[in-house]
Design a protein around this motif. Structure first.
Motif, PDB file in Angstrom:
ATOM      1  N   ARG A 103       0.819  -1.228   0.000  1.00 34.82           N
ATOM      2  CA  ARG A 103       0.000   0.000   0.000  1.00 34.82           C
ATOM      3  C   ARG A 103       0.843   1.264   0.000  1.00 34.82           C
ATOM      4  O   ARG A 103       0.400   2.308  -0.492  1.00 34.82           O
ATOM      5  CB  ARG A 103      -0.910  -0.001   1.227  1.00 34.82           C
ATOM      6  CG  ARG A 103      -1.975  -1.076   1.234  1.00 34.82           C
ATOM      7  CD  ARG A 103      -2.733  -1.074   2.539  1.00 34.82           C
ATOM      8  NE  ARG A 103      -1.844  -1.342   3.674  1.00 34.82           N
ATOM      9  CZ  ARG A 103      -2.248  -1.292   4.946  1.00 34.82           C
ATOM     10  NH1 ARG A 103      -3.486  -0.954   5.238  1.00 34.82           N
ATOM     11  NH2 ARG A 103      -1.385  -1.559   5.919  1.00 34.82           N
ATOM     12  N   ASN A 104       2.023   1.203   0.550  1.00 34.37           N
ATOM     13  CA  ASN A 104       2.832   2.413   0.653  1.00 34.37           C
ATOM     14  C   ASN A 104       4.311   2.049   0.731  1.00 34.37           C
ATOM     15  O   ASN A 104       4.690   0.863   0.793  1.00 34.37           O
ATOM     16  CB  ASN A 104       2.423   3.234   1.883  1.00 34.37           C
ATOM     17  CG  ASN A 104       2.397   2.403   3.154  1.00 34.37           C
ATOM     18  OD1 ASN A 104       3.375   1.740   3.493  1.00 34.37           O
ATOM     19  ND2 ASN A 104       1.270   2.427   3.865  1.00 34.37           N
ATOM     20  N   ALA A 105       5.151   3.076   0.743  1.00 33.05           N
ATOM     21  CA  ALA A 105       6.605   2.873   0.751  1.00 33.05           C
ATOM     22  C   ALA A 105       7.085   2.252   2.052  1.00 33.05           C
ATOM     23  O   ALA A 105       8.088   1.525   2.067  1.00 33.05           O
ATOM     24  CB  ALA A 105       7.313   4.209   0.510  1.00 33.05           C
ATOM     25  N   ASP A 106       6.391   2.527   3.169  1.00 30.15           N
ATOM     26  CA  ASP A 106       6.775   1.920   4.445  1.00 30.15           C
ATOM     27  C   ASP A 106       6.713   0.399   4.364  1.00 30.15           C
ATOM     28  O   ASP A 106       7.630  -0.300   4.801  1.00 30.15           O
ATOM     29  CB  ASP A 106       5.848   2.405   5.562  1.00 30.15           C
ATOM     30  CG  ASP A 106       6.349   3.690   6.206  1.00 30.15           C
ATOM     31  OD1 ASP A 106       7.546   3.990   6.066  1.00 30.15           O
ATOM     32  OD2 ASP A 106       5.540   4.391   6.830  1.00 30.15           O
ATOM     33  N   LYS A 163      10.712   8.566   2.487  1.00 30.91           N
ATOM     34  CA  LYS A 163      10.371   7.140   2.566  1.00 30.91           C
ATOM     35  C   LYS A 163      10.584   6.459   1.223  1.00 30.91           C
ATOM     36  O   LYS A 163      11.119   5.352   1.153  1.00 30.91           O
ATOM     37  CB  LYS A 163       8.925   6.984   3.025  1.00 30.91           C
ATOM     38  CG  LYS A 163       8.675   7.488   4.442  1.00 30.91           C
ATOM     39  CD  LYS A 163       7.205   7.406   4.815  1.00 30.91           C
ATOM     40  CE  LYS A 163       6.979   7.935   6.229  1.00 30.91           C
ATOM     41  NZ  LYS A 163       5.550   7.895   6.614  1.00 30.91           N
ATOM     42  N   ASN A 164      10.150   7.097   0.151  1.00 29.11           N
ATOM     43  CA  ASN A 164      10.307   6.512  -1.178  1.00 29.11           C
ATOM     44  C   ASN A 164      11.783   6.374  -1.547  1.00 29.11           C
ATOM     45  O   ASN A 164      12.201   5.362  -2.115  1.00 29.11           O
ATOM     46  CB  ASN A 164       9.599   7.366  -2.225  1.00 29.11           C
ATOM     47  CG  ASN A 164       8.093   7.279  -2.120  1.00 29.11           C
ATOM     48  OD1 ASN A 164       7.550   6.252  -1.721  1.00 29.11           O
ATOM     49  ND2 ASN A 164       7.406   8.358  -2.464  1.00 29.11           N
ATOM     50  N   ASP A 237       2.863   6.426  -7.187  1.00 25.03           N
ATOM     51  CA  ASP A 237       2.061   5.920  -6.069  1.00 25.03           C
ATOM     52  C   ASP A 237       1.818   4.423  -6.198  1.00 25.03           C
ATOM     53  O   ASP A 237       1.804   3.696  -5.203  1.00 25.03           O
ATOM     54  CB  ASP A 237       0.725   6.663  -5.993  1.00 25.03           C
ATOM     55  CG  ASP A 237       0.873   8.106  -5.542  1.00 25.03           C
ATOM     56  OD1 ASP A 237       1.924   8.433  -4.960  1.00 25.03           O
ATOM     57  OD2 ASP A 237      -0.043   8.905  -5.777  1.00 25.03           O
ATOM     58  N   ASN A 240       5.047   2.698  -5.291  1.00 25.79           N
ATOM     59  CA  ASN A 240       5.606   3.114  -4.003  1.00 25.79           C
ATOM     60  C   ASN A 240       7.047   3.601  -4.143  1.00 25.79           C
ATOM     61  O   ASN A 240       7.961   3.179  -3.410  1.00 25.79           O
ATOM     62  CB  ASN A 240       5.551   1.960  -2.995  1.00 25.79           C
ATOM     63  CG  ASN A 240       4.141   1.524  -2.686  1.00 25.79           C
ATOM     64  OD1 ASN A 240       3.277   2.356  -2.445  1.00 25.79           O
ATOM     65  ND2 ASN A 240       3.895   0.224  -2.704  1.00 25.79           N
ATOM     66  N   SER A 275       8.831  15.732   1.692  1.00 20.27           N
ATOM     67  CA  SER A 275       8.545  14.334   2.007  1.00 20.27           C
ATOM     68  C   SER A 275       9.638  13.666   2.827  1.00 20.27           C
ATOM     69  O   SER A 275       9.556  12.489   3.122  1.00 20.27           O
ATOM     70  CB  SER A 275       8.355  13.537   0.703  1.00 20.27           C
ATOM     71  OG  SER A 275       9.516  13.603  -0.102  1.00 20.27           O
TER      72      SER A 275
END
Length: 334
Positions: A103-106, A163-164, A237, A240, A275
């Protein structure tokens, strides 16, 4: 002054500054240029990571573990980006387009870091020197570095980065492990005219392919009908990753011309700092856990329990004391 600028007190009484024997001297070049004046923060961080690497290598040797055959596997050899990409993904047990599943970079970062740890790569992360909040690591000096050892390859990530970008840095640095070359990485994301040597070009190319496979990129790019800038953000997006990586993939694929690529990069350059991580924050023990490679900590705890490693050495390696070390081990599950 010694305390303020983190220079040993005795140095002030010497006629000339000493040439320090530390790992930083092995980083011969950065961005194809000579790197002669590293900050004290970087030197101290590299030395701390070198201590951890030396301990882990000794631990693996004492326990009869074999060296990792992927370390320096292609050192001095001609290897294609495709070969390197396939070999690394196979070792990490990751499929092509793996980042699309999160879902995300984390989540992508944690999955990638865990896969590397299982493979034997120590991944450490911090945004300050040790626990000193007054010594923040400078993202303009470095994003990550790699220390080569066939028994304990180590990657350090500058946690002040976005994060990315940290995901890309991990992928870039793991290429250096396969190539057997120490690395200090400080790629400016928004510089369209950035020039690097052949090794760095190869690592960037492989990292981009591992994160954004060209075959899947073309499909997802064609599915989007927004403007050029909107497409870059939307596709970034999905994978990620940073918008810079997507813009570069579009440029490399011939989808975006040079003028548009430079314009997009100029736009990204104005917002890139927004970011980035501004501080560790949060619970102390959660932050401490995120800085340390859990496999290393569990190995350290096992060695301490058997009486092979002194508690004082364990405190030094983890930047803890008696009470915080015990809570750290309990939180990680040692």
């Amino acid at each position: 002054m010694s305390r303020k600028i983190h220079i040993p007190f005795g140095y002030f009484f010497l006629d000339k500054p000493p040439v320090e024997d530390n790992k930083i001297a092995e980083f011969r070049t950065i961005n194809s240029t000579s790197f002669e004046n590293p900050s004290r923060d970087l030197i101290d961080t590299v030395n701390a990571m070198s201590d951890i690497q030396d301990w882990m290598a000794d631990y693996n040797i004492r326990n009869g573990n074999d060296p990792y055959n992927y370390v320096g596997k292609y050192e001095g050899q001609k290897v294609t980006a495709e070969q390197l990409n396939d070999d690394i993904l196979h070792t990490l047990d990751l499929k092509e387009g793996w980042s699309l599943d999160f879902r995300n970079a984390d989540e992508s970062f944690k999955t990638l870091r865990s896969a590397m740890s299982v493979a034997g790569i120590i991944v450490m992360m911090n945004g300050i020197v040790g626990n000193n909040t007054h010594r923040k690591l400078n993202i303009n000096e470095f994003r990550a570095f790699t220390l080569i050892n066939e028994y304990a390859p180590l990657i350090f990530i500058n946690n002040t980065d976005s994060k990315n970008a940290k995901v890309f840095s991990l992928l870039h640095e793991i290429c250096h492990i396969w190539l057997g070359s120490e690395s200090l990485y400080n790629r400016p994301e928004n510089n369209a005219n950035y020039r690097v040597n052949q090794t760095e070009q190869l690592c960037n190319q492989v990292a981009a392919e591992m994160l954004v496979p060209m075959t899947k990129f073309r499909i997802i790019w064609d599915e989007d009908t927004g403007s050029l800038s909107q497409r870059v953000k939307s596709v970034a997006d999905r994978f990620n990753c940073s918008q810079y990586v997507i813009a570069r993939r579009a440029y490399d694929a011939g989808i975006m011309d040079r003028a548009d690529f430079e314009r997009i990069n100029s736009q990204l350059g104005r917002s890139i700092n927004d970011s980035r991580t501004t501080g560790s924050g949060g619970n102390y023990y959660t932050t401490l856990q995120s800085r340390l490679d859990h496999r290393f900590v569990k190995s350290l705890d096992a060695s301490v329990s058997r009486g092979e490693t002194l508690y004082t050495d364990a405190y030094h390696l983890t930047n803890t004391n008696g009470s915080t070390y015990t809570r750290l081990i309990s939180a990680i599950g040692g």
